[in-house]
Design a protein around this motif. Structure first.
Motif, short mmCIF file in Angstrom:
data_model
loop_
_atom_site.label_atom_id
_atom_site.label_comp_id
_atom_site.label_asym_id
_atom_site.label_seq_id
_atom_site.Cartn_x
_atom_site.Cartn_y
_atom_site.Cartn_z
N MET A 138 -24.77 -2.76 13.52
CA MET A 138 -23.92 -1.53 13.14
C MET A 138 -24.15 -1.47 11.60
O MET A 138 -24.42 -0.36 11.14
CB MET A 138 -22.61 -1.62 13.82
N ARG A 139 -23.73 -2.44 10.74
CA ARG A 139 -23.75 -2.38 9.54
C ARG A 139 -25.25 -1.90 8.93
O ARG A 139 -25.18 -0.90 8.13
CB ARG A 139 -23.02 -3.56 8.98
N ASP A 158 -25.66 1.85 9.74
CA ASP A 158 -24.89 2.55 9.23
C ASP A 158 -24.11 3.45 10.36
O ASP A 158 -23.81 4.60 10.52
CB ASP A 158 -25.27 3.58 8.09
N SER A 188 -21.41 3.03 14.34
CA SER A 188 -20.12 2.37 14.53
C SER A 188 -20.14 2.20 16.05
O SER A 188 -18.95 1.79 16.38
CB SER A 188 -18.73 3.13 13.92
N SER A 206 -18.12 -0.83 20.02
CA SER A 206 -17.79 -0.03 19.04
C SER A 206 -17.17 -1.16 17.88
O SER A 206 -16.69 -2.03 18.01
CB SER A 206 -16.87 1.15 19.13
N SER A 207 -17.11 -0.55 16.56
CA SER A 207 -16.55 -1.16 15.47
C SER A 207 -15.12 -1.39 15.82
O SER A 207 -14.34 -2.33 15.39
CB SER A 207 -16.65 -0.26 14.32
N SER A 208 -14.38 -0.57 16.53
CA SER A 208 -12.94 -0.93 17.05
C SER A 208 -12.76 -2.06 17.95
O SER A 208 -11.89 -2.75 17.71
CB SER A 208 -12.32 0.52 17.87
N SER A 258 -21.16 11.05 18.30
CA SER A 258 -20.02 10.69 17.76
C SER A 258 -18.88 11.88 17.31
O SER A 258 -19.24 13.00 17.09
CB SER A 258 -20.25 9.62 16.81
#
Length: 124
Positions: free
Chosen positions: A33-34, A37, A39, A52-54, A115
Motif C-alpha cells: 500500500m505504501r 500510495d 489505502s 485496507s489501511s483501516s 475509492s
C-alpha cells in the motif's frame, strides 16, 4: 445534467489493480500500500475480500504484531463491488450507505478499484 454528462466508474477507477495473498503478512500488505500510495488491496480469495489501511491500523491498535499476523486474519470478506459502467453518484451512495471507502470494480474478474478519494476528486 443529462446521463451523457455523468461520470462512470471506468473513468475514475484506479488501475492496475493491486492484490495481495491471504497468506501474506499484514506488514507485507502495508508495504505494498505504501509503495503504491494506495489505502486498500484486493485479497485473492473467494468470496471477494479486501484489506485496507483501516484494517492495518485496527490490528496495530489492538496490539497485534503485523509481522506475524496474516492478511486473512484482518481482511474484510464478502465486500461490495461495482461494475465499470456504474455512475459515480451511485458509488457515492453505496459508500455512504455501507460506510465504506473502497469498492473493487469487477467485470467478470477484478479490473480496478474506486475509492472515496475518487468521489471527492470528482466533486471538487
Amino acid at each position: 445534467m443529462s446521463t451523457d454528462d455523468r461520470t462512470r466508474v471506468k473513468e475514475m477507477m484506479s488501475t492496475p489493480l493491486r492484490t495481495v495473498s491471504p497468506d501474506a503478512t499484514v506488514t507485507d500488505a502495508a508495504k505494498v500500500m505504501r509503495e503504491n500510495d494506495i489505502s486498500a488491496l484486493v485479497v485473492t480469495t473467494t468470496p471477494r475480500s479486501i484489506i485496507s489501511s483501516s484494517d492495518v491500523l485496527d490490528a496495530a491498535a489492538d496490539g497485534l504484531d503485523p509481522t506475524d499476523l496474516l492478511v486473512a486474519d484482518v481482511m474484510t470478506t464478502d465486500v461490495e463491488t461495482v461494475t465499470p459502467d456504474l455512475y459515480m453518484e451511485e458509488v457515492a451512495a453505496m459508500m455512504t450507505t455501507f460506510g465504506i471507502k473502497h469498492l473493487p470494480v469487477v467485470d467478470g474478474d477484478y479490473v480496478g478499484m474506486v475509492s472515496s478519494t475518487d468521489v471527492t476528486t470528482l466533486l471538487s
